[in-house]
Design an enzyme around this catalytic site. Structure first.
Site, short mmCIF file in Angstrom:
data_model
loop_
_atom_site.label_atom_id
_atom_site.label_comp_id
_atom_site.label_asym_id
_atom_site.label_seq_id
_atom_site.Cartn_x
_atom_site.Cartn_y
_atom_site.Cartn_z
N LEU A 227 -38.07 25.76 62.69
CA LEU A 227 -39.21 25.95 63.81
C LEU A 227 -38.65 26.90 64.71
CD1 LEU A 227 -41.97 25.16 64.91
CD2 LEU A 227 -40.73 23.42 66.32
N ASP A 228 -39.49 28.05 64.69
CA ASP A 228 -39.34 29.13 65.78
C ASP A 228 -38.03 29.86 65.58
OD1 ASP A 228 -41.72 28.60 66.88
OD2 ASP A 228 -40.67 27.10 68.35
N GLU A 229 -37.63 29.69 64.19
CA GLU A 229 -36.15 30.58 64.03
C GLU A 229 -36.46 31.76 63.02
OE1 GLU A 229 -33.36 30.01 65.40
OE2 GLU A 229 -33.92 28.21 66.74
#
Length: 282
Positions: free
Chosen positions: A225-227
């Site tokens: 997530l969000d990486e």
């Protein structure tokens, strides 16, 4: 009109690659219009984007010649028609600033994309989609129906032949299988300057910390997530006098601009993946 093409490639770095590519295009009647390259010393990889015109040789023959060259250089490549707009599906929830901006740019001819459908877990933007004559698919998502909903979303994406999926403030976390299915072709806009202020209410977090800069990040979607690999980021100044609403307003403008730039570069085949990073030929 003379057909134009965009060639992107990557391979282990070694002498002669540019000469080999340019020579191949010359032999087949190609005229290079734009070229950019990058040598990553850390990974030992070479990246290149070439835009060229070619009327002499059919596309199939060009691809065959490039396959032979790729075998010599252990090269991965893609060849695309330069005039073809990228088939795109937009996913959105209830925040409309990004989708409004994208639709305006699309309608104005500022983005080389062809928006085939809008998918949402809410009904808020069905009239907006209709005003642009774009099919709207309302697919509700709950914890109990997430797997079924994502199957329907993928069905729309595949039926439309979408090469790009834009998460224009789509406020649902995609499952790992969904992320894998959209690997390298789904762009998310995150309403903070990652990795700062992840999660819910980032502008409240930023205001509470008294930040002097707020920002937005456009990145590829991955199971982490969000990486995902970052495509574009930008910041805006802030000071003690701004309220949370002020920060939110400034932040939304920044989000819209950052997402538009990321979409433009991706749809122009200017973004090449380099592990967990990106190479961008602007």
């Amino acid at each position: 009109m003379t057909p134009t093409y965009i060639l992107t490639l990557s391979c282990p770095d070694q002498p002669g690659i540019v000469h080999g590519v340019a020579g191949l295009l010359f032999m087949h009647g190609g005229n290079i219009l734009e070229a950019a390259q990058y040598n990553d010393e850390q990974t030992g990889l070479f990246f290149m984007r070439v835009q060229f015109a070619c009327a002499k040789t059919p596309r199939a023959d060009l691809e065959h010649a490039l396959q032979e060259l790729a075998a010599v250089w252990t090269m991965s490549f893609e060849l695309h028609a330069g005039a073809q707009r990228m088939a795109t599906v937009i996913m959105v929830s209830q925040h409309g600033h990004c989708i409004n901006d994208l639709l305006f740019r699309f309608k104005s001819g500022l983005l080389p994309i062809d928006i085939k459908a809008i998918v949402s877990n809410h009904r808020d933007f069905y009239q907006l989609a209709a005003s642009y004559n774009i099919p709207f698919h309302h697919i509700p998502v709950t914890a109990a129906t997430k797997q079924e909903a994502e199957a329907k979303q993928l069905e729309v994406i595949r039926a439309e032949g979408a090469e790009l999926v834009i998460l224009a403030r789509y406020m649902q976390v995609l499952s790992d299988p969904m992320c894998r299915a959209l690997n390298g072709r789904a762009i998310n806009i995150h309403h903070s300057f990652l990795p700062s202020f992840k999660g819910a209410k980032p502008y409240y977090q930023a205001h509470d910390r008294g930040v002097k800069l707020i920002g937005a990040t456009a990145h590829y979607v991955t199971a982490d997530l969000d990486e995902g690999p970052i495509i574009e980021q930008d910041v805006a100044r802030a000071d003690h006098s701004l309220t949370v609403d002020d920060l939110t307003s400034i932040g939304r403008d920044t989000e819209s601009q950052v997402l538009a730039r990321a979409v433009k570069w991706h749809s122009e085949r200017r973004v090449l993946l380099n592990g967990h990073k990106t190479v961008i030929f602007k």
